[in-house]
Design a protein around this motif. Structure first.
Motif, PDB file in Angstrom:
ATOM      1  N   TRP A 177     -43.190-115.492  -9.377  1.00 45.24           N
ATOM      2  CA  TRP A 177     -44.081-114.370  -9.694  1.00 45.24           C
ATOM      3  C   TRP A 177     -45.219-114.763 -10.629  1.00 45.24           C
ATOM      4  O   TRP A 177     -46.393-114.621 -10.324  1.00 45.24           O
ATOM      5  CB  TRP A 177     -43.284-113.181 -10.253  1.00 45.24           C
ATOM      6  CG  TRP A 177     -44.179-112.050 -10.689  1.00 45.24           C
ATOM      7  CD1 TRP A 177     -44.353-111.595 -11.952  1.00 45.24           C
ATOM      8  CD2 TRP A 177     -45.053-111.265  -9.865  1.00 45.24           C
ATOM      9  NE1 TRP A 177     -45.250-110.569 -11.983  1.00 45.24           N
ATOM     10  CE2 TRP A 177     -45.708-110.346 -10.713  1.00 45.24           C
ATOM     11  CE3 TRP A 177     -45.353-111.244  -8.502  1.00 45.24           C
ATOM     12  CZ2 TRP A 177     -46.642-109.419 -10.236  1.00 45.24           C
ATOM     13  CZ3 TRP A 177     -46.281-110.321  -8.029  1.00 45.24           C
ATOM     14  CH2 TRP A 177     -46.913-109.429  -8.894  1.00 45.24           C
ATOM     15  N   ASP A 209     -40.827-113.755  -4.983  1.00 46.32           N
ATOM     16  CA  ASP A 209     -41.044-112.433  -5.585  1.00 46.32           C
ATOM     17  C   ASP A 209     -41.954-111.582  -4.700  1.00 46.32           C
ATOM     18  O   ASP A 209     -42.109-111.831  -3.498  1.00 46.32           O
ATOM     19  CB  ASP A 209     -41.585-112.619  -7.023  1.00 46.32           C
ATOM     20  CG  ASP A 209     -41.170-111.500  -7.954  1.00 46.32           C
ATOM     21  OD1 ASP A 209     -41.803-110.433  -7.903  1.00 46.32           O
ATOM     22  OD2 ASP A 209     -40.213-111.671  -8.732  1.00 46.32           O
ATOM     23  N   ASP A 210     -42.585-110.615  -5.291  1.00 46.23           N
ATOM     24  CA  ASP A 210     -43.405-109.613  -4.600  1.00 46.23           C
ATOM     25  C   ASP A 210     -44.501-110.266  -3.739  1.00 46.23           C
ATOM     26  O   ASP A 210     -45.056-111.299  -4.112  1.00 46.23           O
ATOM     27  CB  ASP A 210     -44.053-108.744  -5.695  1.00 46.23           C
ATOM     28  CG  ASP A 210     -44.651-107.467  -5.156  1.00 46.23           C
ATOM     29  OD1 ASP A 210     -44.643-107.283  -3.942  1.00 46.23           O
ATOM     30  OD2 ASP A 210     -45.123-106.675  -5.988  1.00 46.23           O
ATOM     31  N   TRP A 219     -37.360-110.778  -3.421  1.00 45.20           N
ATOM     32  CA  TRP A 219     -37.671-109.564  -4.197  1.00 45.20           C
ATOM     33  C   TRP A 219     -37.829-108.386  -3.255  1.00 45.20           C
ATOM     34  O   TRP A 219     -38.428-108.506  -2.180  1.00 45.20           O
ATOM     35  CB  TRP A 219     -38.984-109.810  -4.945  1.00 45.20           C
ATOM     36  CG  TRP A 219     -39.516-108.679  -5.785  1.00 45.20           C
ATOM     37  CD1 TRP A 219     -39.340-108.518  -7.126  1.00 45.20           C
ATOM     38  CD2 TRP A 219     -40.375-107.600  -5.367  1.00 45.20           C
ATOM     39  NE1 TRP A 219     -40.018-107.398  -7.564  1.00 45.20           N
ATOM     40  CE2 TRP A 219     -40.658-106.816  -6.505  1.00 45.20           C
ATOM     41  CE3 TRP A 219     -40.923-107.202  -4.143  1.00 45.20           C
ATOM     42  CZ2 TRP A 219     -41.467-105.671  -6.470  1.00 45.20           C
ATOM     43  CZ3 TRP A 219     -41.718-106.051  -4.092  1.00 45.20           C
ATOM     44  CH2 TRP A 219     -41.984-105.302  -5.257  1.00 45.20           C
ATOM     45  N   ARG A 239     -48.544 -97.406 -10.706  1.00 44.57           N
ATOM     46  CA  ARG A 239     -48.822 -98.705 -10.081  1.00 44.57           C
ATOM     47  C   ARG A 239     -49.237 -98.503  -8.615  1.00 44.57           C
ATOM     48  O   ARG A 239     -48.778 -99.216  -7.738  1.00 44.57           O
ATOM     49  CB  ARG A 239     -47.610 -99.615 -10.175  1.00 44.57           C
ATOM     50  CG  ARG A 239     -47.983-101.076 -10.284  1.00 44.57           C
ATOM     51  CD  ARG A 239     -46.738-101.938 -10.142  1.00 44.57           C
ATOM     52  NE  ARG A 239     -47.075-103.348 -10.278  1.00 44.57           N
ATOM     53  CZ  ARG A 239     -46.406-104.332  -9.696  1.00 44.57           C
ATOM     54  NH1 ARG A 239     -45.369-104.096  -8.953  1.00 44.57           N
ATOM     55  NH2 ARG A 239     -46.773-105.577  -9.870  1.00 44.57           N
ATOM     56  N   LYS A 294     -33.584-109.615  -5.849  1.00 43.59           N
ATOM     57  CA  LYS A 294     -34.090-108.957  -7.062  1.00 43.59           C
ATOM     58  C   LYS A 294     -34.597-107.580  -6.641  1.00 43.59           C
ATOM     59  O   LYS A 294     -35.571-107.478  -5.906  1.00 43.59           O
ATOM     60  CB  LYS A 294     -35.216-109.793  -7.669  1.00 43.59           C
ATOM     61  CG  LYS A 294     -35.878-109.168  -8.896  1.00 43.59           C
ATOM     62  CD  LYS A 294     -36.961-110.112  -9.428  1.00 43.59           C
ATOM     63  CE  LYS A 294     -37.787-109.504 -10.536  1.00 43.59           C
ATOM     64  NZ  LYS A 294     -38.938-110.350 -10.902  1.00 43.59           N
ATOM     65  N   ASP A 324     -36.273-104.259  -7.533  1.00 42.58           N
ATOM     66  CA  ASP A 324     -37.183-103.745  -8.567  1.00 42.58           C
ATOM     67  C   ASP A 324     -37.370-102.238  -8.433  1.00 42.58           C
ATOM     68  O   ASP A 324     -37.092-101.642  -7.391  1.00 42.58           O
ATOM     69  CB  ASP A 324     -38.538-104.461  -8.408  1.00 42.58           C
ATOM     70  CG  ASP A 324     -39.247-104.656  -9.740  1.00 42.58           C
ATOM     71  OD1 ASP A 324     -38.972-103.894 -10.690  1.00 42.58           O
ATOM     72  OD2 ASP A 324     -40.093-105.566  -9.819  1.00 42.58           O
ATOM     73  N   ASN A 365     -40.551 -99.899 -10.009  1.00 41.87           N
ATOM     74  CA  ASN A 365     -41.663-100.081 -10.940  1.00 41.87           C
ATOM     75  C   ASN A 365     -42.379 -98.822 -11.423  1.00 41.87           C
ATOM     76  O   ASN A 365     -43.474 -98.915 -11.968  1.00 41.87           O
ATOM     77  CB  ASN A 365     -42.692-101.024 -10.303  1.00 41.87           C
ATOM     78  CG  ASN A 365     -42.327-102.473 -10.575  1.00 41.87           C
ATOM     79  OD1 ASN A 365     -41.987-102.828 -11.700  1.00 41.87           O
ATOM     80  ND2 ASN A 365     -42.367-103.301  -9.558  1.00 41.87           N
ATOM     81  N   CYS A 419     -33.933-104.667 -11.664  1.00 47.78           N
ATOM     82  CA  CYS A 419     -35.163-104.823 -12.423  1.00 47.78           C
ATOM     83  C   CYS A 419     -35.892-103.494 -12.327  1.00 47.78           C
ATOM     84  O   CYS A 419     -35.792-102.803 -11.320  1.00 47.78           O
ATOM     85  CB  CYS A 419     -36.000-105.941 -11.774  1.00 47.78           C
ATOM     86  SG  CYS A 419     -37.628-106.176 -12.510  1.00 47.78           S
ATOM     87  N   SER A 440     -39.657-102.739 -13.725  1.00 48.58           N
ATOM     88  CA  SER A 440     -40.760-103.213 -14.576  1.00 48.58           C
ATOM     89  C   SER A 440     -40.164-103.950 -15.770  1.00 48.58           C
ATOM     90  O   SER A 440     -40.462-103.647 -16.930  1.00 48.58           O
ATOM     91  CB  SER A 440     -41.603-102.048 -15.070  1.00 48.58           C
ATOM     92  OG  SER A 440     -42.307-101.481 -14.012  1.00 48.58           O
ATOM     93  N   GLY A 441     -39.298-104.902 -15.485  1.00 52.26           N
ATOM     94  CA  GLY A 441     -38.532-105.536 -16.562  1.00 52.26           C
ATOM     95  C   GLY A 441     -37.299-104.686 -16.797  1.00 52.26           C
ATOM     96  O   GLY A 441     -36.585-104.347 -15.870  1.00 52.26           O
ATOM     97  N   TRP A 453     -33.112-108.089 -14.889  1.00 57.17           N
ATOM     98  CA  TRP A 453     -34.282-108.702 -15.523  1.00 57.17           C
ATOM     99  C   TRP A 453     -34.523-107.930 -16.819  1.00 57.17           C
ATOM    100  O   TRP A 453     -34.779-106.730 -16.814  1.00 57.17           O
ATOM    101  CB  TRP A 453     -35.472-108.645 -14.562  1.00 57.17           C
ATOM    102  CG  TRP A 453     -36.710-109.342 -15.022  1.00 57.17           C
ATOM    103  CD1 TRP A 453     -37.984-108.853 -14.927  1.00 57.17           C
ATOM    104  CD2 TRP A 453     -36.823-110.637 -15.616  1.00 57.17           C
ATOM    105  NE1 TRP A 453     -38.874-109.776 -15.422  1.00 57.17           N
ATOM    106  CE2 TRP A 453     -38.188-110.872 -15.866  1.00 57.17           C
ATOM    107  CE3 TRP A 453     -35.901-111.620 -15.994  1.00 57.17           C
ATOM    108  CZ2 TRP A 453     -38.658-112.047 -16.459  1.00 57.17           C
ATOM    109  CZ3 TRP A 453     -36.366-112.786 -16.586  1.00 57.17           C
ATOM    110  CH2 TRP A 453     -37.724-112.989 -16.802  1.00 57.17           C
ATOM    111  N   ASP A 489     -40.203-107.747 -18.743  1.00 56.79           N
ATOM    112  CA  ASP A 489     -41.337-108.509 -18.209  1.00 56.79           C
ATOM    113  C   ASP A 489     -41.966-109.358 -19.299  1.00 56.79           C
ATOM    114  O   ASP A 489     -42.796-110.232 -19.017  1.00 56.79           O
ATOM    115  CB  ASP A 489     -42.409-107.554 -17.663  1.00 56.79           C
ATOM    116  CG  ASP A 489     -42.095-107.122 -16.239  1.00 56.79           C
ATOM    117  OD1 ASP A 489     -41.201-107.727 -15.625  1.00 56.79           O
ATOM    118  OD2 ASP A 489     -42.749-106.184 -15.752  1.00 56.79           O
ATOM    119  N   GLU A 512     -40.083-119.316 -14.555  1.00 54.36           N
ATOM    120  CA  GLU A 512     -40.984-118.331 -13.972  1.00 54.36           C
ATOM    121  C   GLU A 512     -42.396-118.915 -14.066  1.00 54.36           C
ATOM    122  O   GLU A 512     -43.282-118.335 -14.677  1.00 54.36           O
ATOM    123  CB  GLU A 512     -40.831-117.048 -14.816  1.00 54.36           C
ATOM    124  CG  GLU A 512     -41.492-115.838 -14.290  1.00 54.36           C
ATOM    125  CD  GLU A 512     -40.547-114.777 -13.737  1.00 54.36           C
ATOM    126  OE1 GLU A 512     -39.319-114.982 -13.754  1.00 54.36           O
ATOM    127  OE2 GLU A 512     -41.069-113.780 -13.266  1.00 54.36           O
TER     128      GLU A 512
END
Ligand code: GLA
Length: 737
Positions: free
Chosen positions: A336, A366-367, A411, A443, A476, A478, A480, A526, A528-529, A545, A548, A604
């Protein structure tokens, strides 16, 4: 461990070697709290605490003026019947009455513990690990019954509590509040320790004294949140890491919650925890049941280190479900921060190859791999590969990664959708929000309506396709953005108050289905962290996670705060590039790894971009982690010096046999001409001789009572390295006196 019943006095005593939890039937038939604290003799009959006041108090029994609910200590209290404190539940009846009165009817006791349908919960590995008490209470007039569940564990000072409400009347009722538990205590001389923050600075400890009035933390964000974690400690004012009484409450739930303490003007304390009653209304037809999430109540009479250790071991053994349960976690490399969404197959393989050379075990894409995902305006909801970036698909890429000798991870953000996506174009009514009204974006994305089964089914099918056609070892997951405009399109008015809770039930359902279909996958949650770092998630994803914010200095604070309520094995922690993306701060690669190794560990960043000398250090770090990760993820953790209070923060982990320990010290700001400091260690065997970083032999008693000298020589890390430096000390012992 056991549950003793004193039949004549109608008292129940749950106990193990460390704690007792005693409840009984009050003079008016309601269930009351008798004692919660350090283990007491289980034969003890406890007389009721004061329940008679000088006026004005309401008296609940005509024949016994000595009994008033206003002064009683209760296990699942209602409002409106003489108790004027905050209630644990509220039920609106057809007549418009909210008056309820629960009385004891019957109880049962059994070995082991039942699961809660649709919700995460602690479990036993064998029935003899725990005993459960179910107490059934009824309200014949309002037409419902409540079952209070208590499970006491043999190996940990832990009691799990939750509640089931059943409509036994002829009419539909509406639950407007259903918390998981209430703990009424006879005095209010306690402090409240909560874990608060925001994106990038999650779970900072904040303590205040519970003077008269209400202390409350909550989330109404649809997830547990970075702002207030659904974990609190209630402690005596003088309780510190190594001494004194404290108890913890972990809510096993990931949605809206409330945790509240009410210190009343009679000197008593009420603690409540559960689903937030805000925007919550749950209709219950005749015969239907509603079950609350559970609370893990942990207890310590020897400080917060011991409290945290109990929580850590309990979660690792009785909450986490995964092939990686109690196993060393794979060292990963995530692309990421190296590429964000700007990558193609060759770029990814180049990063992965270098990772393999360094010794990592798992590569995580990741994304940005799906739909038209080139920025965060498009693609969420379309879980099929973007073949412009990855022409051979996830299948092809995962096989190439496997050929390098690495596992492959991916992700996803399955609860969200972008306006610019095939899914939204086909199903605009699948997002939460009121048609025609503003839909707040976060987001640039909207929240899928997981209260609808067809939405969860669709996402399941899409993900099933991806996971079953590629070689995927890790996911992972997420989330967000928070939930806003919580309205389920097309649903009737009565169901709207159920949506927040049904949403999270939908998330749990999807996790459960994917775990069943792909039992070997390691999930990492996860949001956003660390915005959904809670005990509920840990039942599905054994690691999360953590934040972030990967700045090494900030991570000391975040991980220190997190450690109060969650084990190191759950803490997703990686080394990222310097200067740091979130803070712009520069730190050496050694200092960044010295904090990341107290967690699941990984990188990372693009290891091709760092100087050769640093790359050699990375290889050493990975070799170190492989040697010590069982200790670093599962050892007994002792917090020694807090980064929130001291310039020199420190903590340590000790192996079960006490032969190995690792101490970490983290210096914040450098001042010139500093004197030597000592950190008093904990948890060692006082009669063992320890070799510290390959030198000398020091008895455990000296290290614990005299301390470890910092610095212990002319050490450049401490003397000349400027701000934010750190050091690890490995202690080994094969010799006793
Ligand atoms: C969130 C996560 C990050 C990363 C990005 C991708 O912010 O916390 O680690 O996965 O999303 O969009």
């Amino acid at each position: 461990m056991g549950i003793i019943i004193h039949e004549k006095e109608k008292q129940f005593h749950l106990f193990n070697s460390k704690m007792s939890y005693c409840i009984g039937v009050c003079p008016d038939g309601e269930i009351g709290q008798l004692y919660f604290g350090k283990k007491i003799n289980e034969d003890q009959i406890i007389s009721y605490p004061q329940t008679k006041g000088i006026r004005p108090v309401c008296c609940n029994l005509k024949e016994n003026e000595n009994y008033s609910k206003e002064l009683a200590l209760l296990e699942y209290p209602a409002f409106g019947n003489g108790d004027f404190r905050k209630p644990a539940y509220e039920i609106m009846q057809k007549t418009g009455s909210r008056v309820t009165n629960l009385v004891y009817k019957t109880h049962s006791i059994y070995h082991g513990k039942k699961a809660i349908p649709g919700l995460p919960s602690a479990y036993t590995n064998s029935d003899d690990e725990a005993a459960t008490l179910e107490v059934l209470c009824v309200d014949e007039v309002a037409g419902f019954e409540v079952t209070l569940f208590y499970t006491i564990f043999e190996n940990y000072p832990v009691v799990c509590r939750h509640t089931r409400i059943k409509n036994t009347g002829n009419d539909e009722v509406k639950i407007t509040k259903a918390l998981s538990c209430c703990i009424d205590l006879p005095d209010n001389e306690y402090n409240w320790l909560q874990f608060e923050g925001a994106w990038g600075r999650e779970r900072y400890p904040a303590e205040r004294s519970l003077s008269h009035g209400i202390t409350s933390i909550e989330s109404m964000r649809g997830h547990s949140s970075a702002n207030y974690n659904p974990f609190v400690i209630v402690k005596r004012e003088n309780t510190d890491e190594d001494h004194g009484e404290a108890f913890g409450l972990n809510l096993v739930y990931s949605g809206n919650f409330i945790a509240e303490a009410e210190a009343d003007t009679y000197g008593k304390l009420r603690i409540l925890m559960g689903i937030n009653p805000g925007w919550f209304e749950w209709p219950l037809k005749t015969g239907e049941e509603f079950e609350t999430p559970e609370v893990i109540i942990s207890y310590s009479d020897d400080g917060m280190n011991s409290l945290s250790q109990s929580i850590h071991h309990f979660m690792n053994n009785n909450l986490v479900r995964s092939p990686y349960k109690n196993k060393p976690r794979p060292i990963l490399l995530n692309n990421w921060e190296a590429t964000e969404m700007d990558f193609d197959e060759e770029k990814i393989l180049k990063i992965a190859r270098k990772g393999k050379e360094a010794g990592v075990e798992l590569f995580v894409l990741d994304d940005g791999w799906f739909g038209k995902r080139n920025d965060d305006y498009a693609g969420l909801g379309d879980w099929f590969v973007n073949t412009e970036k990855l022409p051979e698909g996830i299948k092809g890429l995962s096989e190439k990664i496997n050929e390098l000798g690495l596992k492959f991870g991916i992700w996803i953000e399955p609860e969200m959708v972008n306006e610019d996506s095939d899914l939204y174009r086909a199903h605009p009514d699948w997002v939460l929000g009121v048609p025609g009204s503003t839909k707040t974006l976060g987001r640039h994305q909207m929240v899928l309506d997981y209260s609808k089964k067809e939405v969860v089914d669709n996402i399941y099918s899409q993900l099933y396709e991806v996971f079953s056609n590629a070689s995927i070892s890790y996911v992972k997951w997420d989330m967000n953005r928070s939930i806003t405009e919580c309205f389920s399109q097309g649903e009737n008015a009565e169901a709207q108050g159920t949506v927040y809770h049904k949403y999270i039930l939908g998330v749990y359902d999807l996790y459960e289905r994917l775990m069943k279909a792909f039992p070997e996958i390691l999930f990492e949650s996860c949001a956003s962290g660390g915005s959904r770092f809670d005990a509920g998630m840990m039942h599905y994803a054994p690691q999360a996670w953590c934040s972030d914010d990967t700045d090494g200095h900030e991570r000391v604070k975040i991980q220190y705060g997190t450690s109060y309520g969650y084990p190191l094995s759950t803490v997703g922690a990686h080394v990222s590039a310097s200067p740091n993306l979130q803070t712009g701060r520069s730190m050496s690669i050694a200092d960044r790894a010295n904090i990341a190794c107290f967690g699941t560990f990984g990188y990372e960043l693009d290891l091709n971009e760092i100087p050769d000398e640093e790359f050699d250090t990375v290889k050493e770090q990975i070799a170190f982690m492989k040697e010590y990760r069982e200790l670093l993820q599962y050892g007994d953790l002792y917090r020694l010096s807090s980064p929130f209070e001291k310039n020199l923060a420190a903590w340590m982990v000790v192996s079960e046999d006490k032969k190995t320990a690792i101490v970490a010290v983290y210096k914040n700001l450098k001042s010139p001409n500093e004197g030597q400091q000592r950190i008093r260690l904990r948890g060692l065997d006082e009669d063992r001789k320890y070799i510290v970083n390959g030198k000398g032999e020091i008895f455990g008693d000296l290290l614990m009572n005299g301390g470890l000298s910092i610095p212990d020589g002319d050490e450049p890390w401490y003397m000349g390295n400027g701000d934010f430096s750190s050091k690890l000390y490995v202690l080994k012992s094969d010799v006793t006196k």
